[in-house]
Structure formats: structure tokens, C-alpha cells
Scaffold this active site. Sequence first.
Site, short mmCIF file in Angstrom:
data_model
loop_
_atom_site.label_atom_id
_atom_site.label_comp_id
_atom_site.label_asym_id
_atom_site.label_seq_id
_atom_site.Cartn_x
_atom_site.Cartn_y
_atom_site.Cartn_z
N LYS A 1 0.84 -1.21 0.00
CA LYS A 1 0.00 0.00 0.00
C LYS A 1 0.88 1.26 0.00
O LYS A 1 0.56 2.26 -0.65
CB LYS A 1 -0.93 0.00 1.21
CG LYS A 1 -1.81 1.24 1.35
CD LYS A 1 -2.71 1.42 0.14
CE LYS A 1 -3.77 2.47 0.31
NZ LYS A 1 -3.53 3.58 1.18
N GLU B 1 1.13 6.71 -6.69
CA GLU B 1 0.02 7.66 -6.79
C GLU B 1 0.52 9.11 -6.81
O GLU B 1 0.04 9.93 -7.60
CB GLU B 1 -0.90 7.42 -5.58
CG GLU B 1 -2.11 8.28 -5.46
CD GLU B 1 -2.81 8.02 -4.11
OE1 GLU B 1 -3.07 6.85 -3.76
OE2 GLU B 1 -3.04 9.00 -3.38
#
Lengths: 306, 306, 306, 306
Positions: free
Chosen positions: A166, A173
Site C-alpha cells: 500500500k 500515486e
Amino acid sequence: MRIGLVGLGKMGFNMRERLRRAGHEVVGYDRNPRASDVASLADMVAELTGPRVVWLMVPAGEPTKQAVAELAELLSAGDLIIEGGNSRYTDDREHASTLAEHGIDYLDCGVSGGVWGLEVGYGLMVGGDAAVVERVMPIFDALRPEGPREEGFAHAGGVGAGHYAKMVHNGIEYGLMQAYAEGFELLDAAPEVTDVPAVLKAWSRGTVVRSWLLDLLIKALESDPELDDLRGYVEDSGEGRWTVEEALNHAVPAPVISAALFARFASRQPDSPAMRAVAALRNQFGGHAVQNAGPTSGAGRVTDNA
Amino acid sequence: MRIGLVGLGKMGFNMRERLRRAGHEVVGYDRNPRASDVASLADMVAELTGPRVVWLMVPAGEPTKQAVAELAELLSAGDLIIEGGNSRYTDDREHASTLAEHGIDYLDCGVSGGVWGLEVGYGLMVGGDAAVVERVMPIFDALRPEGPREEGFAHAGGVGAGHYAKMVHNGIEYGLMQAYAEGFELLDAAPEVTDVPAVLKAWSRGTVVRSWLLDLLIKALESDPELDDLRGYVEDSGEGRWTVEEALNHAVPAPVISAALFARFASRQPDSPAMRAVAALRNQFGGHAVQNAGPTSGAGRVTDNA
Amino acid sequence: MRIGLVGLGKMGFNMRERLRRAGHEVVGYDRNPRASDVASLADMVAELTGPRVVWLMVPAGEPTKQAVAELAELLSAGDLIIEGGNSRYTDDREHASTLAEHGIDYLDCGVSGGVWGLEVGYGLMVGGDAAVVERVMPIFDALRPEGPREEGFAHAGGVGAGHYAKMVHNGIEYGLMQAYAEGFELLDAAPEVTDVPAVLKAWSRGTVVRSWLLDLLIKALESDPELDDLRGYVEDSGEGRWTVEEALNHAVPAPVISAALFARFASRQPDSPAMRAVAALRNQFGGHAVQNAGPTSGAGRVTDNA
Amino acid sequence: MRIGLVGLGKMGFNMRERLRRAGHEVVGYDRNPRASDVASLADMVAELTGPRVVWLMVPAGEPTKQAVAELAELLSAGDLIIEGGNSRYTDDREHASTLAEHGIDYLDCGVSGGVWGLEVGYGLMVGGDAAVVERVMPIFDALRPEGPREEGFAHAGGVGAGHYAKMVHNGIEYGLMQAYAEGFELLDAAPEVTDVPAVLKAWSRGTVVRSWLLDLLIKALESDPELDDLRGYVEDSGEGRWTVEEALNHAVPAPVISAALFARFASRQPDSPAMRAVAALRNQFGGHAVQNAGPTSGAGRVTDNA
């Protein structure tokens, strides 16, 4: 399944709803009594039956550590905690180790999707023991998007692997967002392109850069074509920094992810000390101090030959 | 509509097919007689009826300039050339200006989609006069993806705007690719994550980083999980460089796009002259020259206090 | 003064010599008996008289920690350890805390200058208590360059501040080296400049970029004008990474220092996994798989419109 | 020698003085009559005797082009123009070509040193024909710093090479300044270091990072220890941009020089459009739109799992 869910903020609130829609029984606890199903953590645990499963969805760092510590006392051997927040993977190891002393199992689960997850489902990356993962697969299946399991769920490795994945997801991102943002600014600056929102929208289908983030940017431009309602001030959560730190640890070049992170840092500075230093240097060698003393320029303006 | 199409390479070949499937009549010309429908440019023009429309799909730079020059002689006032290749937007202005002297209209069209465009359709960004754009909308509608027109087509501005938009598209593309690539390398380097392809695949749905490029990376990892069949050597087309140049022209910070471009430059260097210079400097101050002469280290190893 | 010096590698060996030239008595200990003045740490301590002063010059990390631990047992209350190696500032705090339990004082001292320090003197940055610093000023004065004390010595702050300053010094050093290196590579690549070493040498005096590092680069080019004898492979010590980590901790943008560090990482990769990922993506959307199946290009070459 | 000097701004004014101190006769012309020795360019030319030598020191671009054009009419075959401003090397080629039609020789000379050059001398990089360079060596010798000629003067190559070298010099300069600036900001941000100006001053001698720019930064901090009197707003002259463009042209990775340039761009933006785009994206997926609608956080604060 029956599950306890601690933390009913933006994410936990929606996850409770998605789990219930899938037929699971969720006992949610939040410090905010209006959101909470029960009055206390102890009450939540009391409403579960062994082997109990508790999903944590509280802020990373102290709040999560504290929740783990409290649950270590409330739960029993054979119970399971799933840490679904944004813990650093190194914290997961400590949590798992603490809980192992009580015979309590531990999984870490990176959750992506934001507020859209309620309808679309959440991307899940899980770390921990395979047998434990298997035990709560119905919960993961309810939270992840429809479609093949492997397109919205991965068992990434041992304890910490879920949050590691993550963390990297978020680092990527940052890079993706900055790439679109730079392109947007350039289109906006160039007189050639007269309809920037239309161009971005035309990238929705067929192009190489189509993505969910692009769809979101298009959406944002619909109501605010110049993004004038916003300030260019951007926070960063810890995960971008951790990603760069991990890149340092493994000697992995990360010029794009780090540049995206530094752009956020810079966006929050009303005035940059570094750029004051650069300005000071220019003053020194450019002789602005003597600018008044000297004559004005030759053929009209001053030549600055430093 | 009936249209001439010059250049039947990877892109043009598929576009002819997509146009024909949509019911258009395409007279394709290519220097390769096996791909070509006609023997010469002149033959192609002869098979069109006025006002003629010719789509160019040949490499940017000289080949396109030459094709424009030849067509300027073959076409008549009222005809139209659509430059669908990767011309620099400044070239478009020259093309349009040259053709205007012959009364020939000109549109530039950035085309994205690669080999997938045949089935999916192509993202289109067009520059030029609105009335001219309208005249050939059936062609654009055939090439763009299904769905609302504005999600795969934009009239970006005057002549050059289409290629300007495509240029920025490609600059963004560089940044996106590099962001995923850095994340991939970090996941690959970290012992925590034991199944990297599974993690990337799990990002397919629900996550913030889901995109078409991610889907392609997942696909690539399916057949080659460590990407061992490839070398880390990456070409760049001109558009990434032009994007950075435009950023320079407009004083737009482009740290991510430029970092992605420089990573490609570096990937092609068997040995970096810059890093030789850094190594030379370290040698100089680190005194490697006297390393043999001096004693070995204190508590085991040498301290390097530069 | 009389002082113990642990670690007689490249740095310690020269520092012993410089201290002796200044009239100090140095008892040097090194694991290498040929360099060492005594047979053991204990022997070294025995040859000092209280309050004793011991300068550590061993590699950062475990070796230094171990030396501190051993000296904690050998020294007495009122004695002093000066850590002159490249310890991380956080280690200094632990060292100081451990030693404080034994009543032993602690200073950390960042030392810059490399092998040139013997003749030129060393730049010193010290952290710790002012009274303790004052006590050993004769040692610092002997090691630092001639001239005003403040031009080669600073008391930077409390324990750890010396190494913090040295860490940032090295981070800056990375950026400076990379700036020269990029300029060198560009001059080398440009056909316009026919005598690159002459140009760099001409920057020695009068220019804005004149510096000691530039002098070293000029020197390196004298014997090897193309730097052909070197490979573009560059190690990094921990301090560059720590500098970036600190930048992350304080949300300070560090694009140049980090870029310089990442260039070193990349220089050591025979093949970049990230760039393999980029290459894989290009393969996927560029349709190289069908490249052989399709016809060759229109006006000669293939148009790559991704 | 007798020489005409056009442009008596900060640089030209001091250069006239330095040349005169060395015994040369300088006829200076400036549009500002108070600085000028003569009333017009024509008057200046009239006071020179063939073969005449005219040094240009006016701003790059139009002013220089115009001066070259005017002098082309005023001068005669065998005369010489030395362009000492900051012309782009491609302009030099045009100037040389124009003047060659009149039989007028041309040299380009990059000049570094700022206001300090009057006393210290100027670093000179010259492009053009060797015989022509030799002819005016007394001028160059007067302008360059004392000491060996090659330490302040280089004949870098043919026409344009001098300005090419100066361009790269300035690109490096940007990188050096930014490296120091980042280090300064980090030291300033870190509570560990309590006396930042003292630390920088201690780097003056003996350290690896010692340089003239560092000396200037130390000087600036003496009167303004926090640089509070300045704003972090930094202009860039064209040469940094040209350096990056040349890096693009030659596929030379320039991460540090470009990062330094982009930091300047960003320093001038009151609000970054790119960062507004990033903020817009965070709003979209973070669901700030629904933040008010949802409940407040679980264990105290909101978890942001995007």
C-alpha cells in the site's frame, strides 16, 4: 461472518456499510457515539464470539498502537486483528509480535479506494499468514470490487507486506498525480490549446494516459475549469515519505516519486528559505548592492554576466 | 466518406481497417507496394474526388514535410490535409502556411492508442479551423472510441493545438510510466513483498492507481514475472523532449516529466560520463591514490571522512 | 595535550601526524599492529592520564558503537570521548547517554577534508557542551586549517549537531559534484567545445563556479582528459541518504541533493528494473508483438503514435 | 591596444575601468550619455583606427543583434567584433555569418565574474578563429585574473564555443547554488544545529564544499543571519534554460541542473496551477465533498486511505 470494526471515519463508516450489504454482521465502534454501534471497545468485543475478528480502521501511529494495546487485553488467544489503516510496515511487525504473546493473530491490510470504495469496492493488499488470510476471506471478498478476486485482492507476503504494498501504491500515486498536474499546467500556460478541459476529457478513452485519476481530474474541471476555487497547497500523508525512505534503504532510484513529494513540500511554503539563499547569492555576485552606484546600461539594459 | 491515407505502418494500417469497418472508402498509399492500394501518391489523389481529404500518417519531420510538399502540388484549392502523425506543433504552422498558398486546408490531429486503437478506437486531439473540423467529423467519429464524442475527441484550438495536446499527452505518459516503474523496482527490491505481480494485479480494480498503463504492466508481468526478457534500455520519441522544452518556454516546473525523460537518457548509456566525473572527484579527495600506501583501518575498515 | 586516537586508517593516520606536528602527544591505536602505537585499547587508555581524552576515528555504525562500549568500561568519570567519524547524529545521542551513565563526557565532531587534510587542515563541526568543547580546543585548533578559527571550526550545537552539520555538508557535496558532472558531460557531448579540459581550467579563477571541487576535477582531467580510465560507477556513503531522510522529516524540498544521490544509485545498476518496466510498457502499447506481422511504413518508416 | 566598448552597464563599466588600468585605450559608448565617452556608435568607430576592435557588452537577443547590424555598416573589412554578452551560441553563428559578408571578424567571449571582476578579473571563454584570438590576446590578458593565463582564459573552439562554455558554466552555477540552498534550508529547519551561519563559515577552509559561492553565502548571512530581508523569488536568465535544452538535444541526463531551474520557476509562482490540480485530485478521491456529511473519525481522527 460477524466482525468488529474500530474506527468509523470516512473509510470505516463506508466499509461497515459495504460489509453489511454483503450480509456480514458488523459491530462498529467509534469514539463518536453518533457513529458507534456500541459504547466502548469492551462492549464491542463482548458482542463478538470466538474466534473473534476485529478490523482496525483508525489513524496510523499512536491511535493504532493504542487500539492494538487495548485489544490485546480484551481479546483472547485465537482471535484475530486485521489492521486496515495506513500503518507503517515496521509497526505491523511490532503489533504482530505484541499480539503473538497473547496468542492473537494479526493481518495487515492496505486498503485503497477512498470514498468511492463503498460502491466500487476497495483494492486490498494483505500481509500475514496464509491460513489466517484464508479464514477471513469472506470479509475481503465483500470489501474488494466485484470481478475476479485477484484483480482487487492480493496476499502480498508475511506480516507487513500488505502495508508495504500500500505504501508503494501511494508513492506511485504521488508520481501519477504530479505527472497529470504538470501536463495540466503546461496546457494551461500554452496559448495554443484553447480548451484544456476538453483536451483532458478527450483522453478518457482510447489514449495511453487514460486512468481513474484522469477521470477524477476531468470531473474536477467540470465544475471549476481553471481550478480557481482551490489553492495549490497539498498535504502529504506519511506513505510518500516512507516510500522514498524505502527507496533509500534499497538504493532504488526514485526521481519521479521524490520529485512529486518535494513538489508537495514546496507547495506548502509561503516563502522558501532555500530560494532566499539562492536570491542572496545572486545579490552577492550580481552586485545589486552597487546597482545604484553604477551607471545604467549600455544599449538600454543591464548585462548580467555572472 | 472517401479519404486518402498516406502511410500504412503500424498505425496507418490499422486506421485504414477501422475506417473501412465504419463504412468509409479509404485509398491507402504506402511506399511498400504490398501494403499500398495504389502505385503512387499521384494515383491516390487521382482516385479521390474534390474536395479531397488526405490523412497523413508518416513519421514526423522530413518524411511528413516532404509528403506535404508533394501533396501541395497534387491537390487543389478546397482540398484538405489532416496531419495525423507526431509533427511538432511548430511544423504544423509551416505546413498550414505553405498549403494556404495553394488554398488547401490543413488540420493537425494527435492520435493516441497504439496497436490497440483498431479495436478500441483512437483518442483524437485536433487543431485547426472549426468549420474544417466539422467537415470531416465522420472520419474522426469512425476513428475515435465508441461512446460520447467528447470522451475520445477534442477540438483543442487552432492549427498546431492538436499536436500540442498530443505532445503534452506523451509527456504525461512518460511521467506515469516512470512512476509505475519506480514502484515496481521498489517492490521487487523489498524482501517484504513476495509476490509482486499479484500485488500489481490487485491494483486493477478499486485502487487509486488503476489505469490502462497498469493493465499493460500486469499483462507484461504475466508472461515474464521478473521482466528478465527485457533490457532496461528505453528510447524516447521527440515528444517528451518537446514537452520539457515547452515547459522551459513557459517557465512551468516539470520535475516529474523531465526526471522520466532523463531516466530514459541514462538507460541508454553503457557508461555515464557524468558519473565518471563524480568518480574522478571522489578519487581526488578520497585519496584513493594513497589508499595502498596508507595502513588499513582502525577498528577494521577505512573511515571515509570527505 | 595528550590524546588517545582510535582508528588509524586514511583519516586517523593523517590526523595523528597533524596533531604531532602541532606538538600534541598522540597515542594511536589501530587493529592493524603496523599502524598502531599500542597493542590494545586498554594499553592506549593506560598511557593516558586523567582527565583522559580519546578521539574515535573508526567506521560509523557497529565499529563505532563497539568502540564506545569498550571505552565506557575502560575510561573513568571525567574523561572525554570525541567521536570524529561519520556517525549518524542519532547515534551520538545514544553514545552520549550511555557514557553519561559512567560520567564520561562526549563530543561529536564532523571532519571534512579527505587526504588533503594533513597539509591543509580539516574543517571541523562540533556538537556537545560548550565547556567540554573549550577544554579540548587546542586539539581542534591543531586539526583545523590555519587562519581564523571560525573559518574552519564551528561549535554547531548540542550533542549530535556536529555530525548533523557534517551530514548536510556531504549532502551538499553530492549536489555540487553532480552539477559539475552534468556540465562536464554536456561539454563533452557538444561538438561546439573542442577543448573541454581547457574550459574547465579557465574556470579556476574569476568565475562564479570556482571551487575546490572544480580544482580537483581539473586535476583529474590533466592525467585523463576524457576520464576514460574510470567507470561511471559511484558508491554513496550513508550521509547522502541521511540528508534526504532528514529533508523528508522536516518537509524540506531537496530535489538537487536527492537527484545527485539517485544518479549514484543508478550508476551502480548494470540493468535497471524500473527501465525494464518502462520498456515492457512500450512494448505493450507500441505493439512490437505485431511489428513483424504488419507492413513496413508509409513514407519509409513506422509512425509510433502512442 | 585601442578598443571600442559598447554597453557600459554593470559589467561594461567595470571592464572599461579594468582595461584602462592595464594601459589600454577604451572608447566607451552607452546610450546613457553620462556613462558614455562619445555621443554615438558612429563617433566611437570614428575614434578607432583600423583594424578596429569593438567589444560588445549589451543584453543578449535583440539589443546585441541590433548592435551587430549597426556595426556591420560602420566597420570595415579586417575589423573585429568581440561579443562579450550572454548571446546564445546559435546567435553567434548568425552574427559571424552576417559580418563575414562584410569581411569583419567575429569572436564570442563568455565572461564570468560579476561585479567582482573589476578587482579579481573575469573568467573568459572564447570562440572563434585562433589567429583572431591571438590578435587581441592583450585585451583578454587585461580582463582575465592575474596568474597563469589558462586558469582564467580558454579558447574553447570555433565561433559559438565561448558562449556555449559560458552557458554550461551558468547551468552548473544553478546546480551549485541550489545545492547550497537546500543544505541551508535543512540546517535552518533542524533544531539540532543552533548556529547555522557559524557552520557555513566553518566550511570556508579545509572542507570539500569550500567555494567562492559558499564565501558569498557566508557573507550574505553575516548581515542577515536568517535571510529575512529577502524573498524566495528567483529569476533565471536564459542560460539555464538553454543548458537544459542542449542537454535534451544531446540526450544528456541533467537532473540536477533542471531541478535547480525548476525550483526557480516554482519560486516565482504565487500559486501553482499544477499543485491546484493535485489538490483537486485529492479532493476527488478523498471525498472532501462528503466530509461534512460523514461522521467524525473513529479513534479520534479521520483515516485517509486513498
